[in-house]
Design an enzyme around this catalytic site. Sequence first.
Site, PDB file in Angstrom:
ATOM      1  N   LYS A   1       0.832  -1.327  -0.047  1.00 44.75           N
ATOM      2  CA  LYS A   1      -0.184   0.027  -0.018  1.00 44.75           C
ATOM      3  C   LYS A   1       0.933   1.354   0.078  1.00 44.75           C
ATOM      4  CE  LYS A   1      -0.943   0.643   4.958  1.00 44.75           C
ATOM      5  NZ  LYS A   1      -1.866   0.673   5.922  1.00 44.75           N
ATOM      6  N   ASP A   2       2.461   1.217   0.328  1.00 42.12           N
ATOM      7  CA  ASP A   2       3.162   2.309   0.146  1.00 42.12           C
ATOM      8  C   ASP A   2       3.675   2.746  -1.366  1.00 42.12           C
ATOM      9  OD1 ASP A   2       2.922   2.571   2.835  1.00 42.12           O
ATOM     10  OD2 ASP A   2       4.832   1.455   3.278  1.00 42.12           O
TER      11      ASP A   2
ATOM     12  N   ARG B   1      -7.744   8.303   3.842  1.00 38.58           N
ATOM     13  CA  ARG B   1      -8.860   7.254   3.872  1.00 38.58           C
ATOM     14  C   ARG B   1      -9.314   7.118   5.022  1.00 38.58           C
ATOM     15  NH1 ARG B   1      -8.978   2.114   5.190  1.00 38.58           N
ATOM     16  NH2 ARG B   1      -6.853   2.268   5.710  1.00 38.58           N
ATOM     17  N   ARG B   2      -8.648   6.942   5.974  1.00 45.14           N
ATOM     18  CA  ARG B   2      -8.791   6.343   7.302  1.00 45.14           C
ATOM     19  C   ARG B   2      -9.769   7.948   7.897  1.00 45.14           C
ATOM     20  NH1 ARG B   2      -3.825   3.381   9.036  1.00 45.14           N
ATOM     21  NH2 ARG B   2      -4.354   1.417   8.643  1.00 45.14           N
TER      22      ARG B   2
ATOM     23  N   ARG C   1       1.655  10.756  12.418  1.00 48.94           N
ATOM     24  CA  ARG C   1       2.387   9.866  11.579  1.00 48.94           C
ATOM     25  C   ARG C   1       3.634   9.305  12.535  1.00 48.94           C
ATOM     26  NH1 ARG C   1       5.538  11.914   7.129  1.00 48.94           N
ATOM     27  NH2 ARG C   1       6.019   9.801   7.133  1.00 48.94           N
TER      28      ARG C   1
ATOM     29  N   CYS D   1      -1.413  10.016  -2.004  1.00 47.23           N
ATOM     30  CA  CYS D   1      -1.751  10.366  -0.310  1.00 47.23           C
ATOM     31  C   CYS D   1      -2.726  11.255  -0.336  1.00 47.23           C
ATOM     32  CB  CYS D   1      -0.607  10.270   0.405  1.00 47.23           C
ATOM     33  SG  CYS D   1       0.409   8.710   0.561  1.00 47.23           S
TER      34      CYS D   1
ATOM     35  N   THR E   1       5.620   4.409  17.831  1.00 51.19           N
ATOM     36  CA  THR E   1       5.706   5.907  18.009  1.00 51.19           C
ATOM     37  C   THR E   1       4.302   6.246  18.235  1.00 51.19           C
ATOM     38  OG1 THR E   1       7.645   6.137  16.703  1.00 51.19           O
ATOM     39  CG2 THR E   1       6.164   8.039  17.214  1.00 51.19           C
ATOM     40  N   ARG E   2       3.378   5.640  17.406  1.00 54.33           N
ATOM     41  CA  ARG E   2       1.794   5.957  17.391  1.00 54.33           C
ATOM     42  C   ARG E   2       1.314   5.408  18.616  1.00 54.33           C
ATOM     43  NH1 ARG E   2      -0.206   4.823  11.301  1.00 54.33           N
ATOM     44  NH2 ARG E   2       1.662   3.744  11.086  1.00 54.33           N
TER      45      ARG E   2
END
Length: 309
Positions: free
Chosen positions: A85-86, A133-134, A151, A244, A156-157
Site C-alpha cells: 500500500k506504500d 482514507r481513514r 504519523r 496520499c 511511536t503512534r
Amino acid sequence: MQTKPFRIGTRGSPLALAQTHETRDRLAAAHGLPPEMFEIVILSTKGDRITDRSLAEIGGKGLFTEELEQQLLSGDLDFAVHSSKDMSTKLPDGLFLSAFLPREDIRDAFVGRTAPKLLDLPQGATVGSSSLRRQALIRRLRPDINVITYRGQVETRLRKLAEGQVDGTLLAYAGLKRLGMTDVPTELLDPEEFPPAPAQGAICIESRIGDTHVNTLLAAIDDPRTHEAVSCERGFLATLDGSCRTPIAGHAQSDGTHIRFAGMILTPDGATCHRIAVEGKAAEATELGRKAGEEIRAKAGPGFFSSWT
C-alpha cells in the site's frame, strides 16, 4: 550458480524488518538456501525521516521507496521488500512488482484509550491518523470527532496514544500481526463499513525488469491470488490518482479464475461517498480495476474531485 549473497533492500522500521525477514525465510526455504545467502540492506527513506507533516504535504507515497529504487536501478540491490500500500502506481522505468507474499488480514484495527470502540468514543474525542482514507471514513461515521494528522512508526503512534495525545488511533491489523501485537487492538473494524486501503495487508517485492536470474528466484514465492487481487486494486488506484492526497478504498478477492472487487471514493470530510462493485476474469485483474475506476469517476462527476486538489 550464485556465490555471493542476494542483497535485499528495506526500510529500517520493526515492521519493515519483520516483512523482510519473512521474505528472506520464504526464499531460503523455497530454494534450499541458507539465510546467509540473503543480505538485508537497511536504508533510511525521506518518508521515515520527515514525520511532522502529512505525506500529501511532502510528496506522497514515493517518499518511502525512492532511496531503495535508486539502489535497485544502480544494481546495488537485487530486490526490495515493501508494504504494497506504500507503492506509487507509477514505478520508475525499469522496475516492477515481481512478487507478492500471501496476503494477511486486510482489516483496520482501532486502538482506543478512552473507549474500546470507535463509535463509543466520547463526543468531540480526538483520533489520530495520517491516512486520508481513514480520516474520511472516521468523519463519515462520527462527524463530531476531531481527526488530526498523526504519523510515525507503529511503536511511536502507540506511545503517543498512551501519553494521552489522542483518544484513539487506527493501524493496519496485518502489521500488528506481523509484529506479534495482536493484543493491541481494542476493535477490528468491519471492512464493509470501513473498507481497507488498496493493497493493504500485502507484502510486495520490487525488482528490475529483465533480471531473469533474480526474477526466477522471486517467482518461487509469488502468491498468484494475492498478485491478481493487488493488481486489480492498483489498477483502480491508477485510474483515480491514487496518491496520499486522495481518500480511496478498495479490496479485491481472487479464486484463481474469477475476481471480485469493491471500491469506494470519499470526499475528505467523509460527507459524500461513492461505491462500486465489479467482477471478472482473474487474468484481466488490472484492467478490471481500471474499468472500475473509470466507472466510479463517471458516477461521481467532475465536481466531486475538486475537493481532492
